[in-house]
Each structure stands twice: as structure tokens, then as C-alpha cells.
Design a protein around this motif. Structure first.
Motif, PDB file in Angstrom:
ATOM      1  N   PRO A  96     102.347  27.431 -12.878  1.00 28.76           N
ATOM      2  CA  PRO A  96     101.855  26.670 -14.032  1.00 28.76           C
ATOM      3  C   PRO A  96     101.495  27.617 -15.187  1.00 28.76           C
ATOM      4  N   GLU A 156      91.477  17.291  -5.491  1.00 27.38           N
ATOM      5  CA  GLU A 156      92.471  16.340  -5.991  1.00 27.38           C
ATOM      6  C   GLU A 156      92.705  16.533  -7.487  1.00 27.38           C
ATOM      7  N   GLY A 159      94.825  19.572  -7.989  1.00 27.47           N
ATOM      8  CA  GLY A 159      96.217  19.272  -7.658  1.00 27.47           C
ATOM      9  C   GLY A 159      96.902  18.504  -8.770  1.00 27.47           C
ATOM     10  N   GLU A 160      96.197  17.526  -9.357  1.00 23.12           N
ATOM     11  CA  GLU A 160      96.767  16.758 -10.462  1.00 23.12           C
ATOM     12  C   GLU A 160      96.997  17.638 -11.688  1.00 23.12           C
ATOM     13  N   PHE A 162      97.626  20.889 -11.706  1.00 22.18           N
ATOM     14  CA  PHE A 162      98.788  21.740 -11.448  1.00 22.18           C
ATOM     15  C   PHE A 162     100.087  20.943 -11.499  1.00 22.18           C
ATOM     16  N   GLU A 163     100.097  19.765 -10.885  1.00 22.72           N
ATOM     17  CA  GLU A 163     101.308  18.942 -10.889  1.00 22.72           C
ATOM     18  C   GLU A 163     101.680  18.516 -12.300  1.00 22.72           C
ATOM     19  N   GLY A 164     100.681  18.140 -13.096  1.00 24.71           N
ATOM     20  CA  GLY A 164     100.946  17.748 -14.474  1.00 24.71           C
ATOM     21  C   GLY A 164     101.490  18.899 -15.295  1.00 24.71           C
ATOM     22  N   ASN A 165     100.923  20.074 -15.100  1.00 23.52           N
ATOM     23  CA  ASN A 165     101.397  21.234 -15.839  1.00 23.52           C
ATOM     24  C   ASN A 165     102.815  21.597 -15.433  1.00 23.52           C
ATOM     25  N   LEU A 166     103.080  21.623 -14.145  1.00 29.88           N
ATOM     26  CA  LEU A 166     104.424  21.953 -13.682  1.00 29.88           C
ATOM     27  C   LEU A 166     105.439  20.927 -14.165  1.00 29.88           C
ATOM     28  N   ALA A 167     105.063  19.654 -14.152  1.00 34.78           N
ATOM     29  CA  ALA A 167     105.977  18.599 -14.592  1.00 34.78           C
ATOM     30  C   ALA A 167     106.294  18.728 -16.079  1.00 34.78           C
TER      31      ALA A 167
END
Length: 173
Positions: A96, A156, A159-160, A162-167
Motif C-alpha cells: 500500500p 478490521e 484491513g479495510e 489496506f484493502e482500500g488503498n491497494l484497490a
């Protein structure tokens, strides 16, 4: 990096560009010619200069692409250069890329998780060493449950994030 500017007659510039086109362009040919001239003037015992540890990347974009880049970078609060570097680093390192405020927020999350972990350890140690009656023990176990829920919520949220940044950095299909 230093820059050298010089004025040339138009005819000489056109002829040089024609010669340089087959050798990677004007800048590449000029650097090669200058390197050859500089090496020729060095004494035999002199060592060639070492390669720089960092480099500069220059991009030429159309006006339309530059406008889109500017809009995208501004939308996430970055300069064009910062946005481009983050995109490249995301692709190269598969990690990220956070802006400063986001990074500071993640540091705060880490600090909070550490604080909660210290409290949980203190409670666990107290439970292991103390002999407590039923009411006090129930209160301590309940407090552990509260900490467990708080930790789960923070994990949580991380995790959100990191997932948002990666997406964000993945190209849209």
C-alpha cells in the motif's frame, strides 16, 4: 543533476537531431559524447565516476493525459510527482502507498493497539496470580471481552484501510 543550456543555429540543431534519432535521441547522444570527451581527458589512473544511487525519471504526457494525472493526484491530495511515485512503488513493491495523514493515522492505530495489548496483558497476569472471588473474576473476564471486541474492530479497520488503498492503485477494468 546539472543542466547545460546552449544556443545553436537551427540548421545545426536539425542535423544533430537527425543523427541523434538513430542513437536514442538528443539527450542520450549528448551524454554519450560528453562522457567520451570527459573520459579522454582523464589521466590513465583516474577511476570512472560511480553510478548515482538515485535517478530521475522524466515523463512526457499529452495535455489530456497531464490534465487527468493532475486531477487524479489532486483528488487524493498528492502532487503529480508524489502520485506517480506512489503508483510506481505500488507496482514494484506490491505494498500500500499512504499519504502522510493516512500514515500518521495508522501510527495512531498501532499505538492504540499496543495500549490495548498492554492492558490485556496486565489483566491476564492479574488473573493468573490473584485469587479472586466470583464477582471480581466476572468483571475482569468481562473487561477482557471488551478489549477483545475493541482489538477486533481496530484490526478490521486496518484491513479495510489496506484493502482500500491497494484497490485504489489497481487499474480499473
Amino acid at each position: 543533476m546539472d543542466r547545460i543550456t546552449l544556443r545553436l543555429p537551427s540548421d545545426l540543431t536539425r542535423r544533430f537531431d537527425a543523427a541523434a534519432a538513430a542513437q536514442g535521441g538528443r539527450s542520450r547522444l549528448l551524454r554519450r559524447l560528453m562522457e567520451t570527451a570527459a573520459q579522454a581527458s582523464l589521466p590513465a589512473s583516474a577511476e570512472p565516476p560511480s553510478a548515482p544511487l538515485t535517478g530521475k525519471l522524466t515523463l512526457r504526457l499529452s495535455d489530456a493525459d497531464l490534465s487527468l494525472l493532475e486531477a487524479e493526484a489532486t483528488a487524493v491530495g498528492l502532487s503529480r510527482t508524489q502520485w506517480s511515485v506512489a503508483l510506481i512503488r505500488r507496482r514494484l513493491h506490491d505494498r500500500p502507498q499512504f499519504r502522510r495523514p493516512e500514515a500518521l493515522a495508522l501510527i495512531e492505530v498501532r499505538r492504540e493497539l499496543r495500549r490495548i495489548g498492554v492492558n490485556v496483558n496486565q489483566i491476564a497476569r492479574a488473573l493468573n496470580t490473584a485469587v479472586m472471588d466470583g464477582v471480581v473474576l466476572d468483571l475482569e473476564v468481562a473487561q477482557l471481552g471488551v478489549f477483545q471486541a475493541e482489538i477486533a474492530a481496530w484490526v478490521e479497520a486496518l484491513g479495510e484501510a489496506f484493502e482500500g488503498n491497494l484497490a485504489y492503485w489497481v487499474p480499473a477494468s
